[in-house]
Motif scaffolding. Structure first.
Motif: not given
Length: 427
Positions: A176-191
């Protein structure tokens, strides 16, 4: 050639660490990390209900001047810390939920919290070490917030709810975190992420490139028979007997049909229910369990054979069976290149002799949902008393689970340096 490259990367990491000079700041936050961990341990909250935990995290991040977003995936907290130099975006993740387990150890900060889970009153406990993950990442945030001049880019702190799974009927967790855009704004390059290990001695770190933790699926088998008097089983169809045959048959899928030299796999029936009285053969029975696989072709094979076997066994005994298999959690796949380039950071923090490559683990982690989108690296941090014997530890998800607080400092060091080193390499 590979050994030469690894040696070069390790030497580069030594230089980077000398430039970072964060030893004093990391040492200064250690006592706070332990205090936070103990407070969170004493006040655990179940998945998607981590309200007080989220408030504590958000307040801490705001006090550091970090940009904070709350209410992500219900109770998640996201912090954004921009460095004074331009660069890429790296994310660090900690899970924040506890389990419906009643604690029974002798810790001074033992949990006595009670809550409701699936309609039952249950004890609540951080029986998987998520309290340590939260405290470590709060410590990393404090160290980095004091050293923005050393950050070549941006660090995104992800405090994620419901890693253990959202309650039935709810969405949650990393998916759900991914679905709600946690990897965007700014876009994450690595985790990056870590998990404390009650079985791994303090001071040690374990990792595996590629498939590190298994995919996990939940299955439900419903068997329909024919109710009858317990004294006359021939007048009905016994679904409990059929269920026992299906349980037995499922183990033959693992032991006789899968190429286990390729990857491990597990089918476990964790719950069996049916009937209300000793002298009544019930009309139906139910099996509920988990499937663990480390290869998607094997997962497909297991799923297909489970459906076929349940239906065929049921038919052989004049019953009917339906099988439902949820999509579940993907394989936790450590990006091979990111893993290799990150090892020097871990080796510098823990000592090369304390960083070990291990075989895949059949446990699962929803960190895998982030790794489906971007390169990620997930490793295990030692949390067992180093003086304890090899078998002297309490497994995760048990009432006696314990972690030695002395291992938390290495977690702060590792996550801090692994993030800074990634940003330095990516300039």
């Amino acid at each position: 050639m590979k050994n030469i490259l690894s040696l070069a990367l390790f030497s580069a990491s030594l230089t980077i660490y000398a430039q970072h000079g964060l030893e004093k700041d990391i040492a200064a936050v250690e006592s706070k990390v332990i205090e936070w961990r103990r407070d969170i341990h004493e006040h655990p909250e179940l998945s998607n209900r981590e309200f007080q935990t989220a408030e504590k995290i958000a307040a801490h991040l705001k006090s550091l001047g970090i940009e904070v977003q709350t209410g992500v995936a219900h109770t998640g907290v996201v912090g954004l810390l921009k460095g004074k130099k331009p660069g890429k975006v790296v994310a660090l993740r900690a899970d924040i939920d506890a389990l419906p387990v009643t604690e029974r150890n002798d810790l001074s900060f033992k949990s006595n919290v009670k809550s409701e889970y699936l309609g039952q009153e249950v004890g609540v406990m951080h029986a998987c070490g998520h309290d340590t993950h939260i405290a470590i990442l709060m410590g990393v945030a404090e160290v980095l917030a004091k050293n923005t001049d050393k950050i070549r880019g941006t660090v995104k702190f992800i405090f994620q709810p419901a890693e253990e799974g959202a309650p039935p009927g709810e969405e949650g967790g990393a998916e759900l975190m991914v679905k709600e855009g946690v990897l965007d704004n700014p876009k994450v390059d690595a985790i990056y992420g870590l998990h404390i290990g009650s079985y791994l001695p303090v001071g040690q770190i374990a990792y595996k490139p590629g498939g590190a933790l298994a995919a996990a699926q939940r299955f439900v088998v419903t068997i329909k028979g024919k109710q009858s008097h317990g004294s006359a089983p021939w007048s009905g169809v016994d679904p409990i007997y059929v269920a026992s045959k299906i349980v037995d048959g499922y183990q033959s899928i693992i032991s006789r049909e899968l190429e286990l030299t390729k990857e491990a796999a597990v089918i476990t029936v964790g719950k069996i229910s049916g009937g209300v009285r000793n002298n009544i053969i019930p009309e139906s029975a139910e099996l509920v369990g988990t499937i663990r696989t480390l290869d998607y072709d094997m997962q497909k094979q297991v799923n297909q054979r489970m459906i076929e076997m349940a239906q065929d066994i049921a038919k052989a005994y004049r019953a009917e069976a339906t099988v439902e298999i949820a999509k579940g959690v993907p394989i936790t796949y450590n990006d091979v290149d990111l893993t290799e380039k990150s090892l020097p950071s871990l080796q510098q923090m823990a000592g090369a002799e304390n960083v070990h490559m291990i075989k895949a683990i059949t446990g699962a982690e929803d960190f895998s949902f982030y790794q489906e989108k971007i390169p990620g690296f997930f490793f295990i941090l030692g949390g067992k008393d180093p003086k304890a014997g090899a078998d002297e530890y309490f497994p995760h998800h048990t009432p006696d689970f314990k972690i030695d607080d002395s291992g938390l400092s290495l977690g702060v060091k590792a996550m801090t340096e692994i993030a800074l080193d990634y940003l330095d390499r990516s300039k």
